[in-house]
Design a protein around this motif. Structure first.
Motif, PDB file in Angstrom:
ATOM      1  N   ALA A  66       0.822  -1.220   0.000  1.00  0.00           N
ATOM      2  CA  ALA A  66       0.000   0.000   0.000  1.00  0.00           C
ATOM      3  C   ALA A  66       0.851   1.263   0.000  1.00  0.00           C
ATOM      4  CB  ALA A  66      -0.945  -0.010   1.203  1.00  0.00           C
ATOM      5  N   HIS A  67       1.917   1.268   0.782  1.00  0.00           N
ATOM      6  CA  HIS A  67       2.812   2.430   0.828  1.00  0.00           C
ATOM      7  C   HIS A  67       3.355   2.717  -0.572  1.00  0.00           C
ATOM      8  CE1 HIS A  67       6.001   4.748   3.310  1.00  0.00           C
ATOM      9  NE2 HIS A  67       6.165   5.080   2.049  1.00  0.00           N
ATOM     10  N   HIS A  68       3.811   1.696  -1.256  1.00  0.00           N
ATOM     11  CA  HIS A  68       4.368   1.872  -2.602  1.00  0.00           C
ATOM     12  C   HIS A  68       3.301   2.328  -3.592  1.00  0.00           C
ATOM     13  CE1 HIS A  68       7.741  -1.272  -1.629  1.00  0.00           C
ATOM     14  NE2 HIS A  68       7.896  -0.130  -0.976  1.00  0.00           N
ATOM     15  N   ILE A  69       2.104   1.751  -3.501  1.00  0.00           N
ATOM     16  CA  ILE A  69       1.020   2.091  -4.426  1.00  0.00           C
ATOM     17  C   ILE A  69       0.647   3.567  -4.315  1.00  0.00           C
ATOM     18  CG2 ILE A  69      -1.453   1.741  -4.880  1.00  0.00           C
ATOM     19  CD1 ILE A  69      -0.966  -1.245  -4.149  1.00  0.00           C
ATOM     20  N   VAL A  70       0.561   4.071  -3.104  1.00  0.00           N
ATOM     21  CA  VAL A  70       0.203   5.479  -2.911  1.00  0.00           C
ATOM     22  C   VAL A  70       1.377   6.393  -3.274  1.00  0.00           C
ATOM     23  CG1 VAL A  70      -0.561   7.222  -1.264  1.00  0.00           C
ATOM     24  CG2 VAL A  70      -1.509   4.904  -1.150  1.00  0.00           C
ATOM     25  N   GLU A  71       2.564   6.039  -2.829  1.00  0.00           N
ATOM     26  CA  GLU A  71       3.709   6.931  -3.043  1.00  0.00           C
ATOM     27  C   GLU A  71       4.045   7.097  -4.515  1.00  0.00           C
ATOM     28  OE1 GLU A  71       8.390   7.407  -1.766  1.00  0.00           O
ATOM     29  OE2 GLU A  71       7.011   6.414  -0.387  1.00  0.00           O
ATOM     30  N   CYS A  72       3.970   6.016  -5.296  1.00  0.00           N
ATOM     31  CA  CYS A  72       4.307   6.178  -6.716  1.00  0.00           C
ATOM     32  C   CYS A  72       3.283   7.078  -7.422  1.00  0.00           C
ATOM     33  CB  CYS A  72       4.495   4.846  -7.412  1.00  0.00           C
ATOM     34  SG  CYS A  72       3.061   3.779  -7.575  1.00  0.00           S
ATOM     35  N   GLN A  73       2.042   7.125  -6.920  1.00  0.00           N
ATOM     36  CA  GLN A  73       1.051   8.040  -7.495  1.00  0.00           C
ATOM     37  C   GLN A  73       1.457   9.495  -7.281  1.00  0.00           C
ATOM     38  OE1 GLN A  73      -3.248   6.976  -6.883  1.00  0.00           O
ATOM     39  NE2 GLN A  73      -2.383   5.237  -5.767  1.00  0.00           N
ATOM     40  N   PHE A  74       1.913   9.816  -6.087  1.00  0.00           N
ATOM     41  CA  PHE A  74       2.313  11.197  -5.802  1.00  0.00           C
ATOM     42  C   PHE A  74       3.569  11.590  -6.568  1.00  0.00           C
ATOM     43  CE2 PHE A  74      -0.786  10.862  -2.472  1.00  0.00           C
ATOM     44  CZ  PHE A  74      -1.205  12.170  -2.272  1.00  0.00           C
ATOM     45  N   LYS A  75       4.495  10.660  -6.719  1.00  0.00           N
ATOM     46  CA  LYS A  75       5.710  10.957  -7.483  1.00  0.00           C
ATOM     47  C   LYS A  75       5.383  11.179  -8.955  1.00  0.00           C
ATOM     48  CE  LYS A  75       9.117   8.684  -4.528  1.00  0.00           C
ATOM     49  NZ  LYS A  75       9.983   7.488  -4.327  1.00  0.00           N
ATOM     50  N   ALA A  76       4.519  10.331  -9.516  1.00  0.00           N
ATOM     51  CA  ALA A  76       4.144  10.492 -10.914  1.00  0.00           C
ATOM     52  C   ALA A  76       3.316  11.760 -11.121  1.00  0.00           C
ATOM     53  CB  ALA A  76       3.368   9.268 -11.397  1.00  0.00           C
ATOM     54  N   LEU A  77       2.439  12.068 -10.168  1.00  0.00           N
ATOM     55  CA  LEU A  77       1.679  13.316 -10.233  1.00  0.00           C
ATOM     56  C   LEU A  77       2.613  14.517 -10.226  1.00  0.00           C
ATOM     57  CD1 LEU A  77      -0.988  14.937 -10.107  1.00  0.00           C
ATOM     58  CD2 LEU A  77      -0.887  14.703  -7.604  1.00  0.00           C
ATOM     59  N   ALA A  78       3.608  14.487  -9.370  1.00  0.00           N
ATOM     60  CA  ALA A  78       4.574  15.581  -9.293  1.00  0.00           C
ATOM     61  C   ALA A  78       5.258  15.803 -10.629  1.00  0.00           C
ATOM     62  CB  ALA A  78       5.615  15.276  -8.214  1.00  0.00           C
ATOM     63  N   ARG A  79       5.721  14.729 -11.232  1.00  0.00           N
ATOM     64  CA  ARG A  79       6.415  14.845 -12.514  1.00  0.00           C
ATOM     65  C   ARG A  79       5.488  15.341 -13.619  1.00  0.00           C
ATOM     66  NH1 ARG A  79      11.966  13.740 -13.356  1.00  0.00           N
ATOM     67  NH2 ARG A  79      12.786  13.748 -11.233  1.00  0.00           N
ATOM     68  N   ALA A  80       4.276  14.798 -13.679  1.00  0.00           N
ATOM     69  CA  ALA A  80       3.337  15.221 -14.723  1.00  0.00           C
ATOM     70  C   ALA A  80       2.974  16.702 -14.575  1.00  0.00           C
ATOM     71  CB  ALA A  80       2.087  14.348 -14.698  1.00  0.00           C
ATOM     72  N   LEU A  81       2.721  17.144 -13.340  1.00  0.00           N
ATOM     73  CA  LEU A  81       2.405  18.562 -13.119  1.00  0.00           C
ATOM     74  C   LEU A  81       3.598  19.447 -13.459  1.00  0.00           C
ATOM     75  CD1 LEU A  81       0.393  18.408  -9.757  1.00  0.00           C
ATOM     76  CD2 LEU A  81      -0.516  18.833 -12.053  1.00  0.00           C
ATOM     77  N   ARG A  82       4.777  18.976 -13.106  1.00  0.00           N
ATOM     78  CA  ARG A  82       5.995  19.740 -13.431  1.00  0.00           C
ATOM     79  C   ARG A  82       6.119  19.931 -14.936  1.00  0.00           C
ATOM     80  NH1 ARG A  82      12.063  17.244 -12.504  1.00  0.00           N
ATOM     81  NH2 ARG A  82      13.126  18.517 -14.065  1.00  0.00           N
ATOM     82  N   TYR A  83       6.015  18.831 -15.696  1.00  0.00           N
ATOM     83  CA  TYR A  83       6.198  18.918 -17.143  1.00  0.00           C
ATOM     84  C   TYR A  83       5.098  19.753 -17.794  1.00  0.00           C
ATOM     85  CZ  TYR A  83       9.320  14.917 -16.292  1.00  0.00           C
ATOM     86  OH  TYR A  83      10.296  14.080 -15.824  1.00  0.00           O
ATOM     87  N   ALA A  84       3.850  19.591 -17.340  1.00  0.00           N
ATOM     88  CA  ALA A  84       2.731  20.320 -17.947  1.00  0.00           C
ATOM     89  C   ALA A  84       2.783  21.812 -17.665  1.00  0.00           C
ATOM     90  CB  ALA A  84       1.407  19.745 -17.449  1.00  0.00           C
ATOM     91  N   SER A  85       3.318  22.180 -16.501  1.00  0.00           N
ATOM     92  CA  SER A  85       3.333  23.600 -16.119  1.00  0.00           C
ATOM     93  C   SER A  85       4.595  24.327 -16.582  1.00  0.00           C
ATOM     94  CB  SER A  85       3.183  23.740 -14.601  1.00  0.00           C
ATOM     95  OG  SER A  85       4.271  23.137 -13.916  1.00  0.00           O
ATOM     96  N   GLU A  86       5.555  23.581 -17.148  1.00  0.00           N
ATOM     97  CA  GLU A  86       6.776  24.239 -17.629  1.00  0.00           C
ATOM     98  C   GLU A  86       6.467  25.167 -18.798  1.00  0.00           C
ATOM     99  OE1 GLU A  86       9.488  21.026 -18.428  1.00  0.00           O
ATOM    100  OE2 GLU A  86      10.330  21.115 -16.391  1.00  0.00           O
ATOM    101  N   ILE A  87       7.295  26.175 -18.947  1.00  0.00           N
ATOM    102  CA  ILE A  87       7.154  27.118 -20.051  1.00  0.00           C
ATOM    103  C   ILE A  87       7.790  26.516 -21.310  1.00  0.00           C
ATOM    104  CG2 ILE A  87       7.749  29.414 -20.912  1.00  0.00           C
ATOM    105  CD1 ILE A  87       5.651  29.400 -18.654  1.00  0.00           C
ATOM    106  N   ASP A  88       7.017  26.495 -22.388  1.00  0.00           N
ATOM    107  CA  ASP A  88       7.485  25.998 -23.677  1.00  0.00           C
ATOM    108  C   ASP A  88       8.047  27.180 -24.464  1.00  0.00           C
ATOM    109  OD1 ASP A  88       7.799  25.045 -26.257  1.00  0.00           O
ATOM    110  OD2 ASP A  88       5.892  23.974 -26.300  1.00  0.00           O
ATOM    111  N   PRO A  89       9.343  27.190 -24.785  1.00  0.00           N
ATOM    112  CA  PRO A  89       9.932  28.347 -25.475  1.00  0.00           C
ATOM    113  C   PRO A  89       9.325  28.603 -26.861  1.00  0.00           C
ATOM    114  CG  PRO A  89      11.490  26.508 -25.408  1.00  0.00           C
ATOM    115  CD  PRO A  89      10.346  26.138 -24.527  1.00  0.00           C
ATOM    116  N   ARG A  90       8.649  27.606 -27.422  1.00  0.00           N
ATOM    117  CA  ARG A  90       8.032  27.781 -28.742  1.00  0.00           C
ATOM    118  C   ARG A  90       6.584  28.252 -28.635  1.00  0.00           C
ATOM    119  NH1 ARG A  90       8.369  22.424 -31.821  1.00  0.00           N
ATOM    120  NH2 ARG A  90       7.614  23.729 -33.515  1.00  0.00           N
ATOM    121  N   GLN A  91       6.054  28.267 -27.423  1.00  0.00           N
ATOM    122  CA  GLN A  91       4.644  28.636 -27.220  1.00  0.00           C
ATOM    123  C   GLN A  91       4.562  30.097 -26.793  1.00  0.00           C
ATOM    124  OE1 GLN A  91       1.185  28.711 -27.587  1.00  0.00           O
ATOM    125  NE2 GLN A  91       1.422  26.513 -27.257  1.00  0.00           N
TER     126      GLN A  91
END
Length: 198
Positions: A163-188
């Protein structure tokens, strides 16, 4: 000069008092105190792996249980994230991340769309508690965050045992996805939408 992308939200009720501060362009510094140890650990993962500077201070009615504390913190976090995004000009907008943690795997896809929607699945038969953390709260955390951040979020854990692993990997993946989506795209140069608004 680029404006700082920061959010600050205070939320006070008869059940909780919450202060969340986030800097989307930080270095992953996290200062978390909710009184719920495992939830603190998960929010620390969110800051660290999202490279967000994140400060969370919550005092809640833990003599009842942790539900109000976790829920209200998640609502404030979502609101602070939305505030920090501003008008979303120049962001990547869409992103996904897959993160393993030993036997568990989380797959997260996000659209910073302005429309709240959650799809969430994780293995059945998980242990009901991790310390003082009710594992059914993971979905509710995500629901609360999505409602205030106004993002579309798909979280899928196709397999895992611990259970610890199942929950923790969700938060880590959420962190990465939010990071990538919120980054500034130099072409945009503007809002990444044919509607002209997100």
């Amino acid at each position: 000069m680029t404006l700082a992308r920061v959010g600050r939200v205070e939320r006070s009720t008869k059940e909780t008092s919450v202060l969340v501060e986030i800097n989307l362009d930080g270095t992953g510094k996290a200062d978390i105190s909710t009184g719920v140890g495992f939830y603190d650990h998960m929010l620390d993962q969110l800051g660290r792996h999202g490279l967000f500077d994140l400060s969370v201070k919550t005092e809640g009615d833990l003599h009842i249980d942790s539900h109000h504390t976790i829920e209200d913190t998640s609502l404030a976090l979502g609101a602070a994230f939305k505030q920090a995004l501003g008008d979303k000009s120049g962001i990547v907008r869409f992103a996904n991340a897959s993160v393993p943690l030993d036997e568990s795997l989380a797959q997260v896809t996000v659209d910073l769309s302005g429309r709240p929607y959650l799809v969430h699945s994780e293995p059945e038969g998980m242990a009901p508690m991790i310390g003082d953390y009710d594992t059914t709260m993971t979905r509710h955390i995500l629901e609360s965050f999505v409602a205030q951040a106004q993002v579309a979020l798909h979280v899928h854990v196709p397999y895992g045992r611990n259970a610890h692993h199942i929950v923790e990997c969700q938060f880590k993946a959420l962190a990465r996805a939010l990071r990538y989506a919120s980054e500034i795209d130099p072409r945009q140069s503007g809002i990444p939408s044919t509607k002209g608004a997100l």
